[in-house]
Design a protein around this motif. Sequence first.
Motif, PDB file in Angstrom:
ATOM      1  N   LYS A  70       0.732  -1.027   0.352  1.00  0.00           N
ATOM      2  CA  LYS A  70       0.454  -0.217  -0.399  1.00  0.00           C
ATOM      3  C   LYS A  70       0.988   1.241   0.570  1.00  0.00           C
ATOM      4  CE  LYS A  70      -2.462  -1.341   3.400  1.00  0.00           C
ATOM      5  NZ  LYS A  70      -3.391  -1.833   4.457  1.00  0.00           N
ATOM      6  N   THR A  75      -3.474   1.672  -5.010  1.00  0.00           N
ATOM      7  CA  THR A  75      -3.037   0.462  -4.167  1.00  0.00           C
ATOM      8  C   THR A  75      -3.033   0.478  -2.139  1.00  0.00           C
ATOM      9  OG1 THR A  75      -0.643   1.587  -3.386  1.00  0.00           O
ATOM     10  CG2 THR A  75      -0.655  -0.351  -4.955  1.00  0.00           C
ATOM     11  N   GLU A  76      -3.887   1.329  -2.044  1.00  0.00           N
ATOM     12  CA  GLU A  76      -5.063   1.241  -0.876  1.00  0.00           C
ATOM     13  C   GLU A  76      -6.335   1.575  -1.138  1.00  0.00           C
ATOM     14  OE1 GLU A  76      -4.084   5.161   1.070  1.00  0.00           O
ATOM     15  OE2 GLU A  76      -2.414   4.435   1.988  1.00  0.00           O
TER      16      GLU A  76
END
Lengths: 251, 303
Positions: A70, A75-76
Amino acid sequence: MIKKESMQVISSKEIAKDTVEMKLENSYISETAVPGQFLHILLEGHSLRRPISIADVDKEKKLVTILFKKLGSGTEQLAEVNSGALLDVLGPGGNGFTVDTKGKSTVLLIGGGIGVPPMYYLGKTYANQGINVISVLGFQSKEHVFYEEEFQELGETFIVTNDGSYGDKGFVTNALHKVGKFDNYYSCGPLPMLKAITNKLQEKTGFISLEERMGCGVGACFACVLPTKTEKGYKKICSDGPVFDAREVVL
Amino acid sequence: MIDLKVQLPGLNLKNPIMPASGCFGFGREYSQFYDLSKLGAIIMKAATGRERFGNPTPRVAETSSGMLNAIGLQNPGVEKIIENEVPFLANYDTSIIANVAGSTIEEYELVAGTFNATKDVHALELNISCPNVKEGGIQFGTNPSMAAKVTEKVKKASNLPVYVKLSPNVSDIVGMAKAVESAGADGLSMINTLTGMQIHLPTKQPLIANKTGGLSGPAIKPIAVRMIYEVKQHVSIPIIGMGGITSAEDVLEFLLAGASAVAVGTANFTNPLICSEIIDALPATLEKYGFTSVEDAIGKVVI
Protein backbone atom coordinates in the motif's frame (compact mmCIF):
# COMPACT_ATOMS: atom_id res chain seq x y z
CA MET A 1 -1.43 -11.89 -25.83
CA ILE A 2 -2.69 -9.23 -23.44
CA LYS A 3 -6.47 -9.09 -23.04
CA LYS A 4 -9.00 -7.09 -21.07
CA GLU A 5 -10.36 -9.58 -18.56
CA SER A 6 -12.55 -9.63 -15.51
CA MET A 7 -10.94 -11.25 -12.47
CA GLN A 8 -12.84 -12.25 -9.36
CA VAL A 9 -11.20 -11.59 -6.00
CA ILE A 10 -11.12 -14.92 -4.16
CA SER A 11 -9.16 -13.81 -1.10
CA SER A 12 -7.30 -10.79 0.21
CA LYS A 13 -5.20 -10.54 3.34
CA GLU A 14 -2.42 -8.44 4.82
CA ILE A 15 0.59 -10.76 5.14
CA ALA A 16 3.18 -8.23 6.31
CA LYS A 17 3.23 -4.53 7.16
CA ASP A 18 1.33 -2.67 4.41
CA THR A 19 1.70 -5.75 2.17
CA VAL A 20 -1.39 -7.48 0.79
CA GLU A 21 -1.68 -10.92 -0.81
CA MET A 22 -4.64 -11.19 -3.18
CA LYS A 23 -5.81 -14.25 -5.09
CA LEU A 24 -7.73 -13.61 -8.33
CA GLU A 25 -9.61 -16.09 -10.48
CA ASN A 26 -9.49 -16.02 -14.28
CA SER A 27 -8.97 -18.87 -16.71
CA TYR A 28 -7.32 -16.98 -19.60
CA ILE A 29 -4.73 -15.19 -17.47
CA SER A 30 -3.94 -18.20 -15.27
CA GLU A 31 -3.48 -20.37 -18.36
CA THR A 32 -1.24 -17.96 -20.25
CA ALA A 33 0.78 -16.02 -17.64
CA VAL A 34 4.49 -16.72 -17.28
CA PRO A 35 6.75 -15.65 -14.38
CA GLY A 36 7.64 -11.94 -14.50
CA GLN A 37 4.49 -10.74 -16.25
CA PHE A 38 2.11 -8.27 -14.63
CA LEU A 39 -1.55 -7.33 -14.31
CA HIS A 40 -2.65 -3.78 -15.19
CA ILE A 41 -5.49 -3.20 -12.77
CA LEU A 42 -8.23 -0.59 -13.05
CA LEU A 43 -9.57 0.97 -9.87
CA GLU A 44 -12.77 2.93 -9.97
CA GLY A 45 -12.22 6.68 -10.06
CA HIS A 46 -8.62 6.36 -11.28
CA SER A 47 -7.64 7.32 -14.83
CA LEU A 48 -4.42 5.28 -14.77
CA ARG A 49 -4.32 1.56 -14.09
CA ARG A 50 -1.87 0.11 -11.56
CA PRO A 51 0.71 -2.42 -12.79
CA ILE A 52 1.15 -5.23 -10.24
CA SER A 53 3.46 -8.19 -10.82
CA ILE A 54 2.22 -11.76 -10.76
CA ALA A 55 3.55 -13.60 -7.69
CA ASP A 56 2.12 -17.05 -8.34
CA VAL A 57 -0.24 -18.97 -10.60
CA ASP A 58 -2.29 -22.07 -9.88
CA LYS A 59 -3.40 -23.27 -13.32
CA GLU A 60 -5.63 -26.02 -11.90
CA LYS A 61 -7.61 -23.68 -9.68
CA LYS A 62 -7.36 -20.86 -12.28
CA LEU A 63 -5.88 -18.59 -9.61
CA VAL A 64 -3.38 -15.77 -9.98
CA THR A 65 -1.73 -14.42 -6.82
CA ILE A 66 -0.55 -10.82 -6.57
CA LEU A 67 1.32 -9.22 -3.69
CA PHE A 68 1.39 -5.46 -3.41
CA LYS A 69 2.39 -2.78 -0.97
CA LYS A 70 0.00 0.00 0.00
CA LEU A 71 1.94 2.95 -1.33
CA GLY A 72 -0.67 5.42 -2.52
CA SER A 73 -4.33 5.99 -3.29
CA GLY A 74 -4.52 3.23 -5.93
CA THR A 75 -2.95 0.40 -3.94
CA GLU A 76 -4.79 1.51 -0.78
CA GLN A 77 -8.07 1.29 -2.69
CA LEU A 78 -7.09 -2.13 -4.09
CA ALA A 79 -6.40 -3.36 -0.54
CA GLU A 80 -9.99 -2.49 0.38
CA VAL A 81 -11.53 -4.57 -2.43
CA ASN A 82 -13.45 -7.47 -0.88
CA SER A 83 -13.63 -11.12 -1.84
CA GLY A 84 -16.21 -11.75 -4.55
CA ALA A 85 -15.64 -8.38 -6.26
CA LEU A 86 -14.64 -8.26 -9.92
CA LEU A 87 -11.54 -6.40 -11.06
CA ASP A 88 -11.08 -4.99 -14.58
CA VAL A 89 -7.61 -6.17 -15.58
CA LEU A 90 -5.37 -6.05 -18.65
CA GLY A 91 -3.19 -9.12 -18.64
CA PRO A 92 -0.97 -10.92 -18.73
CA GLY A 93 1.19 -7.84 -19.45
CA GLY A 94 4.70 -7.59 -20.84
CA ASN A 95 7.36 -10.21 -21.43
CA GLY A 96 8.31 -12.32 -18.44
CA PHE A 97 11.35 -14.41 -17.57
CA THR A 98 12.42 -17.12 -19.98
CA VAL A 99 12.52 -20.36 -18.03
CA ASP A 100 15.27 -22.39 -19.66
CA THR A 101 16.71 -25.36 -17.78
CA LYS A 102 19.24 -26.34 -20.45
CA GLY A 103 22.75 -26.55 -18.96
CA LYS A 104 21.58 -25.19 -15.63
CA SER A 105 21.73 -26.80 -12.22
CA THR A 106 21.26 -23.81 -9.89
CA VAL A 107 19.62 -20.41 -10.24
CA LEU A 108 19.90 -17.47 -7.85
CA LEU A 109 16.89 -15.27 -7.09
CA ILE A 110 17.47 -11.84 -5.58
CA GLY A 111 14.39 -9.90 -4.51
CA GLY A 112 14.12 -6.60 -2.69
CA GLY A 113 10.92 -5.47 -0.94
CA ILE A 114 7.97 -5.47 -3.29
CA GLY A 115 10.36 -6.85 -5.95
CA VAL A 116 10.21 -10.20 -4.13
CA PRO A 117 6.80 -11.36 -5.51
CA PRO A 118 7.75 -12.07 -9.17
CA MET A 119 10.75 -14.07 -7.90
CA TYR A 120 8.39 -16.54 -6.25
CA TYR A 121 6.57 -17.80 -9.35
CA LEU A 122 9.89 -17.93 -11.23
CA GLY A 123 11.55 -19.93 -8.43
CA LYS A 124 8.60 -22.28 -8.18
CA THR A 125 8.69 -22.90 -11.92
CA TYR A 126 12.41 -23.70 -11.84
CA ALA A 127 12.08 -25.86 -8.71
CA ASN A 128 9.29 -27.87 -10.35
CA GLN A 129 11.66 -28.61 -13.20
CA GLY A 130 14.35 -29.95 -10.88
CA ILE A 131 16.63 -26.92 -10.77
CA ASN A 132 18.20 -25.86 -7.44
CA VAL A 133 16.88 -22.50 -6.33
CA ILE A 134 18.78 -20.20 -3.95
CA SER A 135 17.01 -17.03 -2.79
CA VAL A 136 18.32 -13.83 -1.24
CA LEU A 137 15.46 -11.62 -0.11
CA GLY A 138 15.80 -8.13 1.31
CA PHE A 139 13.21 -6.22 3.35
CA GLN A 140 13.17 -2.95 5.32
CA SER A 141 12.64 -4.64 8.70
CA LYS A 142 11.20 -7.74 10.37
CA GLU A 143 7.59 -6.58 10.10
CA HIS A 144 7.94 -6.28 6.29
CA VAL A 145 9.18 -9.85 5.74
CA PHE A 146 6.84 -12.14 3.78
CA TYR A 147 6.93 -15.50 1.94
CA GLU A 148 10.03 -16.70 3.85
CA GLU A 149 8.62 -20.22 4.29
CA GLU A 150 7.37 -20.36 0.71
CA PHE A 151 10.87 -19.56 -0.61
CA GLN A 152 12.46 -22.02 1.85
CA GLU A 153 10.33 -24.75 0.30
CA LEU A 154 11.97 -23.94 -3.05
CA GLY A 155 15.51 -24.06 -1.66
CA GLU A 156 18.11 -22.32 0.47
CA THR A 157 16.89 -18.84 1.42
CA PHE A 158 18.74 -15.91 2.99
CA ILE A 159 16.82 -13.02 4.53
CA VAL A 160 18.35 -9.56 4.92
CA THR A 161 16.76 -6.56 6.62
CA ASN A 162 17.99 -2.99 6.31
CA ASP A 163 17.80 -2.44 10.06
CA GLY A 164 18.98 -5.92 11.08
CA SER A 165 15.75 -6.68 12.94
CA TYR A 166 15.56 -10.06 11.16
CA GLY A 167 18.16 -12.13 9.31
CA ASP A 168 21.36 -10.37 8.30
CA LYS A 169 21.63 -6.59 8.57
CA GLY A 170 22.14 -4.51 5.45
CA PHE A 171 21.30 -4.97 1.77
CA VAL A 172 20.93 -8.07 -0.41
CA THR A 173 24.40 -7.41 -1.83
CA ASN A 174 25.85 -7.96 1.68
CA ALA A 175 24.54 -11.54 1.64
CA LEU A 176 25.74 -12.57 -1.82
CA HIS A 177 29.04 -13.95 -0.42
CA LYS A 178 27.01 -16.64 1.37
CA VAL A 179 25.65 -17.97 -1.89
CA GLY A 180 27.47 -20.91 -3.45
CA LYS A 181 27.79 -21.65 -7.15
CA PHE A 182 24.94 -20.74 -9.47
CA ASP A 183 24.39 -20.48 -13.23
CA ASN A 184 22.09 -17.50 -13.86
CA TYR A 185 20.70 -14.89 -11.53
CA TYR A 186 17.29 -13.20 -11.61
CA SER A 187 16.41 -10.05 -9.73
CA CYS A 188 13.66 -7.56 -9.04
CA GLY A 189 13.69 -4.67 -6.60
CA PRO A 190 14.45 -0.96 -6.20
CA LEU A 191 16.69 0.62 -8.85
CA PRO A 192 19.69 1.24 -6.50
CA MET A 193 19.58 -2.46 -5.56
CA LEU A 194 19.46 -3.55 -9.21
CA LYS A 195 22.37 -1.23 -10.02
CA ALA A 196 24.45 -2.70 -7.18
CA ILE A 197 23.62 -6.28 -8.17
CA THR A 198 24.23 -5.95 -11.89
CA ASN A 199 27.50 -4.24 -11.07
CA LYS A 200 28.61 -6.89 -8.59
CA LEU A 201 27.51 -9.82 -10.75
CA GLN A 202 28.60 -8.43 -14.11
CA GLU A 203 30.51 -11.61 -14.95
CA LYS A 204 27.28 -13.61 -14.65
CA THR A 205 24.31 -13.92 -16.97
CA GLY A 206 21.39 -12.25 -15.27
CA PHE A 207 17.87 -11.06 -15.94
CA ILE A 208 16.23 -8.20 -14.09
CA SER A 209 12.66 -7.04 -13.83
CA LEU A 210 12.10 -3.28 -13.80
CA GLU A 211 9.26 -1.09 -12.67
CA GLU A 212 8.25 2.41 -13.68
CA ARG A 213 5.12 4.49 -13.48
CA MET A 214 3.10 3.45 -16.55
CA GLY A 215 0.47 5.06 -18.71
CA CYS A 216 -1.20 2.66 -21.12
CA GLY A 217 0.70 -0.46 -19.96
CA VAL A 218 0.58 -1.90 -23.48
CA GLY A 219 3.43 -0.08 -25.24
CA ALA A 220 1.59 2.78 -26.94
CA CYS A 221 2.28 5.86 -24.82
CA PHE A 222 6.06 5.80 -24.32
CA ALA A 223 5.77 6.70 -20.62
CA CYS A 224 7.94 3.88 -19.24
CA VAL A 225 10.99 3.78 -21.50
CA LEU A 226 14.59 3.24 -20.53
CA PRO A 227 17.84 3.61 -22.43
CA THR A 228 19.45 0.43 -23.74
CA LYS A 229 22.71 -0.63 -25.33
CA THR A 230 20.76 -2.06 -28.29
CA GLU A 231 20.59 -0.53 -31.75
CA LYS A 232 17.18 1.02 -31.15
CA GLY A 233 18.56 2.80 -28.08
CA TYR A 234 15.53 2.33 -25.84
CA LYS A 235 13.03 -0.21 -24.62
CA LYS A 236 9.52 0.09 -23.25
CA ILE A 237 9.30 -1.46 -19.78
CA CYS A 238 5.61 -2.39 -20.11
CA SER A 239 5.77 -4.19 -23.45
CA ASP A 240 9.45 -4.99 -24.25
CA GLY A 241 10.01 -5.75 -20.53
CA PRO A 242 9.50 -5.67 -17.65
CA VAL A 243 12.21 -8.37 -17.79
CA PHE A 244 15.50 -7.50 -19.46
CA ASP A 245 18.91 -9.06 -19.89
CA ALA A 246 21.00 -7.26 -17.24
CA ARG A 247 23.69 -6.40 -19.80
CA GLU A 248 21.30 -4.89 -22.30
CA VAL A 249 19.82 -1.98 -20.31
CA VAL A 250 21.33 1.20 -18.92
CA LEU A 251 20.23 1.60 -15.29
CA MET B 1 -30.78 4.53 -39.03
CA ILE B 2 -28.43 7.11 -37.49
CA ASP B 3 -25.86 8.45 -39.93
CA LEU B 4 -22.42 8.69 -38.32
CA LYS B 5 -20.56 9.82 -41.47
CA VAL B 6 -18.66 13.11 -41.52
CA GLN B 7 -16.98 14.79 -44.50
CA LEU B 8 -13.98 16.95 -43.66
CA PRO B 9 -11.13 18.28 -45.82
CA GLY B 10 -9.19 15.19 -46.90
CA LEU B 11 -11.16 12.96 -44.55
CA ASN B 12 -14.13 10.85 -45.48
CA LEU B 13 -14.99 9.58 -42.00
CA LYS B 14 -17.33 6.62 -41.41
CA ASN B 15 -17.79 7.97 -37.90
CA PRO B 16 -16.42 10.97 -35.99
CA ILE B 17 -14.28 8.99 -33.51
CA MET B 18 -10.49 8.85 -33.64
CA PRO B 19 -7.81 8.15 -31.05
CA ALA B 20 -5.80 11.27 -30.18
CA SER B 21 -2.16 11.71 -31.08
CA GLY B 22 0.25 10.34 -28.50
CA CYS B 23 -2.38 8.18 -26.81
CA PHE B 24 -2.45 5.37 -29.34
CA GLY B 25 1.13 5.06 -30.58
CA PHE B 26 0.93 3.89 -34.18
CA GLY B 27 -2.00 1.60 -33.51
CA ARG B 28 -0.19 -1.72 -33.22
CA GLU B 29 -0.79 -2.22 -29.50
CA TYR B 30 -4.49 -1.43 -29.67
CA SER B 31 -4.97 -3.66 -32.73
CA GLN B 32 -4.71 -6.54 -30.20
CA PHE B 33 -7.93 -5.34 -28.60
CA TYR B 34 -10.21 -4.56 -31.60
CA ASP B 35 -10.30 -4.11 -35.37
CA LEU B 36 -8.88 -0.65 -36.10
CA SER B 37 -11.02 -0.47 -39.27
CA LYS B 38 -13.85 0.43 -36.94
CA LEU B 39 -12.30 3.85 -36.26
CA GLY B 40 -13.23 7.02 -38.15
CA ALA B 41 -9.54 7.87 -38.33
CA ILE B 42 -6.29 7.38 -36.44
CA ILE B 43 -4.07 10.29 -35.46
CA MET B 44 -0.54 8.95 -35.26
CA LYS B 45 1.98 9.82 -32.57
CA ALA B 46 3.95 12.99 -33.35
CA ALA B 47 6.65 12.83 -36.01
CA THR B 48 9.80 14.96 -35.89
CA GLY B 49 12.58 15.30 -38.46
CA ARG B 50 14.90 12.96 -36.63
CA GLU B 51 14.42 10.33 -33.97
CA ARG B 52 13.78 11.80 -30.50
CA PHE B 53 14.29 9.94 -27.23
CA GLY B 54 12.12 12.27 -25.15
CA ASN B 55 12.21 13.23 -21.48
CA PRO B 56 13.56 11.42 -18.41
CA THR B 57 11.15 9.16 -16.47
CA PRO B 58 8.80 9.22 -14.65
CA ARG B 59 6.89 10.77 -17.52
CA VAL B 60 3.33 10.38 -16.27
CA ALA B 61 1.40 10.96 -13.06
CA GLU B 62 -2.22 10.51 -12.18
CA THR B 63 -4.20 13.58 -11.10
CA SER B 64 -7.78 14.10 -9.97
CA SER B 65 -9.88 13.09 -13.00
CA GLY B 66 -6.92 13.02 -15.32
CA MET B 67 -3.20 12.74 -15.71
CA LEU B 68 -0.04 14.72 -16.38
CA ASN B 69 2.38 13.63 -19.07
CA ALA B 70 5.73 14.83 -20.27
CA ILE B 71 6.78 12.22 -22.81
CA GLY B 72 8.74 14.75 -24.85
CA LEU B 73 7.69 13.75 -28.37
CA GLN B 74 9.59 10.46 -28.38
CA ASN B 75 9.32 9.04 -31.90
CA PRO B 76 11.48 7.23 -34.46
CA GLY B 77 11.55 10.19 -36.89
CA VAL B 78 9.37 10.90 -39.92
CA GLU B 79 11.20 8.63 -42.37
CA LYS B 80 10.96 5.55 -40.17
CA ILE B 81 7.31 6.33 -39.46
CA ILE B 82 6.59 6.35 -43.20
CA GLU B 83 8.66 3.21 -43.72
CA ASN B 84 7.46 1.12 -40.76
CA GLU B 85 4.28 2.51 -39.25
CA VAL B 86 2.16 3.95 -42.07
CA PRO B 87 2.14 0.66 -44.05
CA PHE B 88 0.84 -1.17 -40.97
CA LEU B 89 -2.02 1.31 -40.50
CA ALA B 90 -2.75 1.28 -44.25
CA ASN B 91 -3.93 -2.33 -43.79
CA TYR B 92 -6.97 -0.96 -42.04
CA ASP B 93 -9.99 0.70 -43.62
CA THR B 94 -9.62 4.00 -41.77
CA SER B 95 -8.21 7.47 -42.43
CA ILE B 96 -4.67 8.22 -41.27
CA ILE B 97 -3.72 11.62 -39.88
CA ALA B 98 -0.04 12.37 -39.28
CA ASN B 99 0.88 14.62 -36.36
CA VAL B 100 3.72 16.94 -37.41
CA ALA B 101 6.05 18.39 -34.76
CA GLY B 102 9.31 20.29 -34.79
CA SER B 103 11.68 22.70 -33.08
CA THR B 104 12.08 25.11 -35.98
CA ILE B 105 9.92 26.23 -38.91
CA GLU B 106 12.34 24.38 -41.20
CA GLU B 107 11.79 21.13 -39.28
CA TYR B 108 8.00 21.51 -39.52
CA GLU B 109 8.33 22.08 -43.29
CA LEU B 110 10.64 19.09 -43.64
CA VAL B 111 8.38 16.72 -41.70
CA ALA B 112 5.20 17.91 -43.45
CA GLY B 113 6.85 17.70 -46.88
CA THR B 114 8.19 14.21 -46.20
CA PHE B 115 4.64 12.90 -45.76
CA ASN B 116 3.97 13.85 -49.42
CA ALA B 117 5.90 10.69 -50.26
CA THR B 118 3.11 8.41 -49.05
CA LYS B 119 -0.41 8.21 -50.44
CA ASP B 120 -1.64 6.51 -47.28
CA VAL B 121 -1.68 9.62 -45.09
CA HIS B 122 -4.86 11.64 -45.60
CA ALA B 123 -4.27 14.77 -43.53
CA LEU B 124 -1.78 16.45 -41.22
CA GLU B 125 -2.31 17.62 -37.68
CA LEU B 126 0.14 20.44 -37.09
CA ASN B 127 1.40 20.16 -33.54
CA ILE B 128 2.25 23.69 -32.45
CA SER B 129 1.12 23.04 -28.92
CA CYS B 130 3.25 20.40 -27.23
CA PRO B 131 4.03 21.80 -23.77
CA ASN B 132 6.78 19.32 -23.02
CA VAL B 133 9.68 20.21 -25.27
CA LYS B 134 12.20 22.95 -24.56
CA GLU B 135 12.22 24.54 -27.97
CA GLY B 136 9.60 24.92 -30.66
CA GLY B 137 6.28 23.28 -30.02
CA ILE B 138 4.38 25.55 -27.71
CA GLN B 139 6.30 28.70 -28.70
CA PHE B 140 4.60 28.47 -32.06
CA GLY B 141 1.33 27.70 -30.37
CA THR B 142 1.12 30.70 -28.06
CA ASN B 143 2.05 33.49 -30.46
CA PRO B 144 -0.52 34.17 -33.23
CA SER B 145 1.93 35.53 -35.78
CA MET B 146 4.34 32.60 -35.23
CA ALA B 147 1.41 30.19 -35.50
CA ALA B 148 0.28 31.80 -38.74
CA LYS B 149 3.81 31.70 -40.14
CA VAL B 150 4.36 28.00 -39.44
CA THR B 151 0.88 27.18 -40.80
CA GLU B 152 1.58 29.05 -44.03
CA LYS B 153 4.97 27.35 -44.50
CA VAL B 154 3.57 23.89 -43.80
CA LYS B 155 0.66 24.48 -46.19
CA LYS B 156 3.21 25.31 -48.89
CA ALA B 157 5.38 22.29 -48.10
CA SER B 158 2.52 19.79 -48.00
CA ASN B 159 -0.09 18.67 -50.50
CA LEU B 160 -2.38 17.44 -47.69
CA PRO B 161 -5.09 19.24 -45.72
CA VAL B 162 -3.65 20.74 -42.51
CA TYR B 163 -5.45 20.73 -39.17
CA VAL B 164 -3.67 23.02 -36.72
CA LYS B 165 -3.66 21.71 -33.15
CA LEU B 166 -4.21 24.60 -30.77
CA SER B 167 -2.84 25.01 -27.27
CA PRO B 168 -5.23 26.03 -24.48
CA ASN B 169 -2.31 27.72 -22.70
CA VAL B 170 -3.20 31.10 -24.23
CA SER B 171 -5.33 34.04 -23.12
CA ASP B 172 -7.01 34.49 -26.52
CA ILE B 173 -7.88 31.16 -28.14
CA VAL B 174 -10.10 32.86 -30.74
CA GLY B 175 -7.19 35.06 -31.83
CA MET B 176 -5.03 31.99 -32.33
CA ALA B 177 -7.75 30.22 -34.31
CA LYS B 178 -8.36 33.20 -36.57
CA ALA B 179 -4.62 33.64 -37.16
CA VAL B 180 -4.14 30.09 -38.41
CA GLU B 181 -7.38 30.17 -40.42
CA SER B 182 -6.14 33.28 -42.24
CA ALA B 183 -2.81 31.51 -42.84
CA GLY B 184 -4.60 28.75 -44.74
CA ALA B 185 -5.38 26.07 -42.16
CA ASP B 186 -7.99 23.61 -43.47
CA GLY B 187 -9.20 22.79 -39.98
CA LEU B 188 -8.46 23.03 -36.28
CA SER B 189 -7.75 20.40 -33.71
CA MET B 190 -8.33 21.43 -30.13
CA ILE B 191 -7.41 21.33 -27.35
CA ASN B 192 -3.93 20.07 -26.54
CA THR B 193 -3.05 19.59 -22.85
CA LEU B 194 -2.87 22.32 -20.22
CA THR B 195 0.47 22.80 -18.50
CA GLY B 196 0.30 21.51 -14.94
CA MET B 197 2.36 20.35 -12.01
CA GLN B 198 1.92 17.99 -9.10
CA ILE B 199 4.16 17.57 -6.04
CA HIS B 200 4.67 14.32 -4.13
CA LEU B 201 4.52 15.16 -0.40
CA PRO B 202 6.79 12.42 1.02
CA THR B 203 9.67 13.43 -1.25
CA LYS B 204 8.57 17.07 -1.79
CA GLN B 205 9.53 16.57 -5.46
CA PRO B 206 7.49 17.03 -8.62
CA LEU B 207 5.80 13.74 -9.58
CA ILE B 208 7.21 13.81 -13.09
CA ALA B 209 10.87 14.25 -13.94
CA ASN B 210 10.21 17.13 -16.35
CA LYS B 211 8.73 19.04 -13.35
CA THR B 212 5.72 20.18 -15.39
CA GLY B 213 3.57 18.23 -17.81
CA GLY B 214 0.44 18.40 -19.92
CA LEU B 215 -2.82 17.87 -18.06
CA SER B 216 -5.40 15.72 -19.86
CA GLY B 217 -8.46 13.66 -19.03
CA PRO B 218 -11.98 14.54 -17.83
CA ALA B 219 -10.56 17.37 -15.66
CA ILE B 220 -10.02 19.50 -18.78
CA LYS B 221 -13.26 18.67 -20.62
CA PRO B 222 -15.21 21.83 -19.70
CA ILE B 223 -12.26 23.96 -20.84
CA ALA B 224 -12.18 22.15 -24.19
CA VAL B 225 -15.95 22.50 -24.68
CA ARG B 226 -15.80 26.22 -23.84
CA MET B 227 -12.88 26.89 -26.20
CA ILE B 228 -14.46 24.95 -29.08
CA TYR B 229 -17.71 26.85 -28.57
CA GLU B 230 -15.92 30.24 -28.58
CA VAL B 231 -13.78 29.41 -31.60
CA LYS B 232 -16.72 27.99 -33.59
CA GLN B 233 -18.43 31.41 -33.40
CA HIS B 234 -15.50 33.04 -35.19
CA VAL B 235 -14.09 30.60 -37.74
CA SER B 236 -15.58 28.71 -40.65
CA ILE B 237 -13.08 25.83 -40.86
CA PRO B 238 -14.06 22.55 -39.16
CA ILE B 239 -12.88 21.59 -35.70
CA ILE B 240 -11.72 18.19 -34.45
CA GLY B 241 -12.48 18.41 -30.73
CA MET B 242 -10.66 16.68 -27.88
CA GLY B 243 -10.08 16.99 -24.16
CA GLY B 244 -11.28 14.45 -21.61
CA ILE B 245 -13.80 12.53 -23.72
CA THR B 246 -14.76 9.20 -22.12
CA SER B 247 -18.29 8.49 -23.44
CA ALA B 248 -20.74 8.92 -26.31
CA GLU B 249 -22.48 11.63 -24.24
CA ASP B 250 -19.19 13.54 -24.11
CA VAL B 251 -18.90 13.20 -27.89
CA LEU B 252 -22.35 14.72 -28.35
CA GLU B 253 -21.41 17.58 -26.04
CA PHE B 254 -18.37 18.36 -28.22
CA LEU B 255 -20.51 18.15 -31.39
CA LEU B 256 -23.05 20.57 -29.90
CA ALA B 257 -20.24 22.99 -28.97
CA GLY B 258 -19.12 22.99 -32.61
CA ALA B 259 -16.74 20.09 -33.18
CA SER B 260 -17.26 18.11 -36.41
CA ALA B 261 -15.33 15.08 -35.16
CA VAL B 262 -13.57 14.18 -31.95
CA ALA B 263 -10.42 12.54 -30.67
CA VAL B 264 -10.24 10.36 -27.57
CA GLY B 265 -6.96 10.45 -25.66
CA THR B 266 -6.35 9.59 -22.02
CA ALA B 267 -9.42 7.32 -21.87
CA ASN B 268 -7.56 4.78 -24.06
CA PHE B 269 -5.23 4.18 -21.08
CA THR B 270 -8.11 3.60 -18.69
CA ASN B 271 -9.94 1.37 -21.16
CA PRO B 272 -8.15 0.18 -24.32
CA LEU B 273 -11.54 -0.55 -25.92
CA ILE B 274 -12.95 2.92 -25.31
CA CYS B 275 -13.02 4.17 -28.92
CA SER B 276 -14.77 1.01 -30.07
CA GLU B 277 -17.29 1.21 -27.22
CA ILE B 278 -18.04 4.89 -27.91
CA ILE B 279 -18.64 4.12 -31.62
CA ASP B 280 -21.11 1.39 -30.60
CA ALA B 281 -22.91 3.70 -28.17
CA LEU B 282 -23.03 6.79 -30.37
CA PRO B 283 -26.13 6.04 -32.53
CA ALA B 284 -28.37 5.43 -29.49
CA THR B 285 -27.01 8.54 -27.78
CA LEU B 286 -27.68 10.73 -30.83
CA GLU B 287 -31.17 9.24 -31.14
CA LYS B 288 -31.90 9.75 -27.45
CA TYR B 289 -31.28 13.49 -27.83
CA GLY B 290 -33.24 13.82 -31.05
CA PHE B 291 -30.57 13.74 -33.74
CA THR B 292 -30.63 11.58 -36.86
CA SER B 293 -27.00 12.11 -37.83
CA VAL B 294 -23.68 13.40 -36.52
CA GLU B 295 -23.73 16.31 -38.98
CA ASP B 296 -27.16 17.24 -37.67
CA ALA B 297 -25.71 17.84 -34.17
CA ILE B 298 -22.67 19.94 -35.04
CA GLY B 299 -22.84 23.38 -33.42
CA LYS B 300 -26.42 22.87 -32.22
CA VAL B 301 -25.86 24.15 -28.69
CA VAL B 302 -28.94 26.15 -27.65
CA ILE B 303 -27.97 29.52 -26.24
